[in-house]
Design a protein around this motif. Structure first.
Motif, mmCIF file in Angstrom:
data_model
loop_
_atom_site.group_PDB
_atom_site.id
_atom_site.type_symbol
_atom_site.label_atom_id
_atom_site.label_comp_id
_atom_site.label_asym_id
_atom_site.label_seq_id
_atom_site.Cartn_x
_atom_site.Cartn_y
_atom_site.Cartn_z
ATOM 1 N N CYS A 54 0.843 -1.211 0.000
ATOM 2 C CA CYS A 54 0.000 0.000 0.000
ATOM 3 C C CYS A 54 0.872 1.254 0.000
ATOM 4 O O CYS A 54 0.575 2.221 -0.705
ATOM 5 N N GLY A 55 1.941 1.234 0.773
ATOM 6 C CA GLY A 55 2.873 2.359 0.773
ATOM 7 C C GLY A 55 3.544 2.537 -0.572
ATOM 8 O O GLY A 55 3.714 3.664 -1.051
ATOM 9 N N GLU A 58 1.095 4.201 -2.933
ATOM 10 C CA GLU A 58 0.995 5.644 -2.701
ATOM 11 C C GLU A 58 2.204 6.382 -3.253
ATOM 12 O O GLU A 58 2.070 7.421 -3.900
ATOM 13 N N ASP A 59 3.385 5.829 -3.001
ATOM 14 C CA ASP A 59 4.613 6.466 -3.480
ATOM 15 C C ASP A 59 4.689 6.479 -4.999
ATOM 16 O O ASP A 59 5.078 7.479 -5.606
ATOM 17 N N VAL A 63 -1.447 8.336 -5.217
ATOM 18 C CA VAL A 63 -2.815 8.259 -4.706
ATOM 19 C C VAL A 63 -2.772 7.811 -3.253
ATOM 20 O O VAL A 63 -1.837 7.126 -2.838
ATOM 21 N N THR A 64 -3.756 8.198 -2.494
ATOM 22 C CA THR A 64 -3.858 7.766 -1.105
ATOM 23 C C THR A 64 -4.761 6.552 -1.049
ATOM 24 O O THR A 64 -5.864 6.566 -1.610
ATOM 25 N N VAL A 65 -4.285 5.492 -0.382
ATOM 26 C CA VAL A 65 -5.082 4.270 -0.243
ATOM 27 C C VAL A 65 -5.129 3.860 1.226
ATOM 28 O O VAL A 65 -4.230 4.177 1.993
ATOM 29 N N GLU A 66 -6.183 3.179 1.576
ATOM 30 C CA GLU A 66 -6.308 2.639 2.925
ATOM 31 C C GLU A 66 -5.302 1.505 3.101
ATOM 32 O O GLU A 66 -5.024 0.774 2.143
#
Length: 93
Positions: A54-55, A58-59, A63-66
């Motif tokens: 997930c990180g 995002e990187d 985008v931002t994800v849970e």
């Protein structure tokens, strides 16, 4: 595929290829042995690696994800569709 920070749109194929490489890395399994339609839980992806993925998302995509995304959308194919939709919603640079 280049980082989102430079304003380059990425295709679903680029996202899937990148996801397959990251999953391959975390599972220590050759990319060719990963089926994009199989649940990552079935492959035994540990939660620490799911959070790390997930990180990475995002990187890489901006985008931002849970942190639970990989369990909620649990195949590479489904993640690709989901992420391509998120990327398409990003404002153009």
């Amino acid at each position: 595929m280049t980082d989102r920070g430079v304003g380059v749109r990425v295709s679903g194929e680029d996202i899937e290829r990148w996801l397959m490489e990251r999953v391959s890395y975390y599972l220590e399994t050759p990319v060719g042995e990963i089926d994009p339609g199989v649940s990552l839980a079935e492959y035994g992806l540990e939660s620490v690696y799911a959070f790390a993925l997930c990180g990475d998302i995002e990187d890489k995509l901006g985008v931002t994800v849970e942190p639970t995304l990989v369990w909620d959308v649990d195949t590479v194919a489904a993640l690709t569709v989901h992420l391509a939709g998120l990327v398409a919603e990003l404002p153009s640079a």
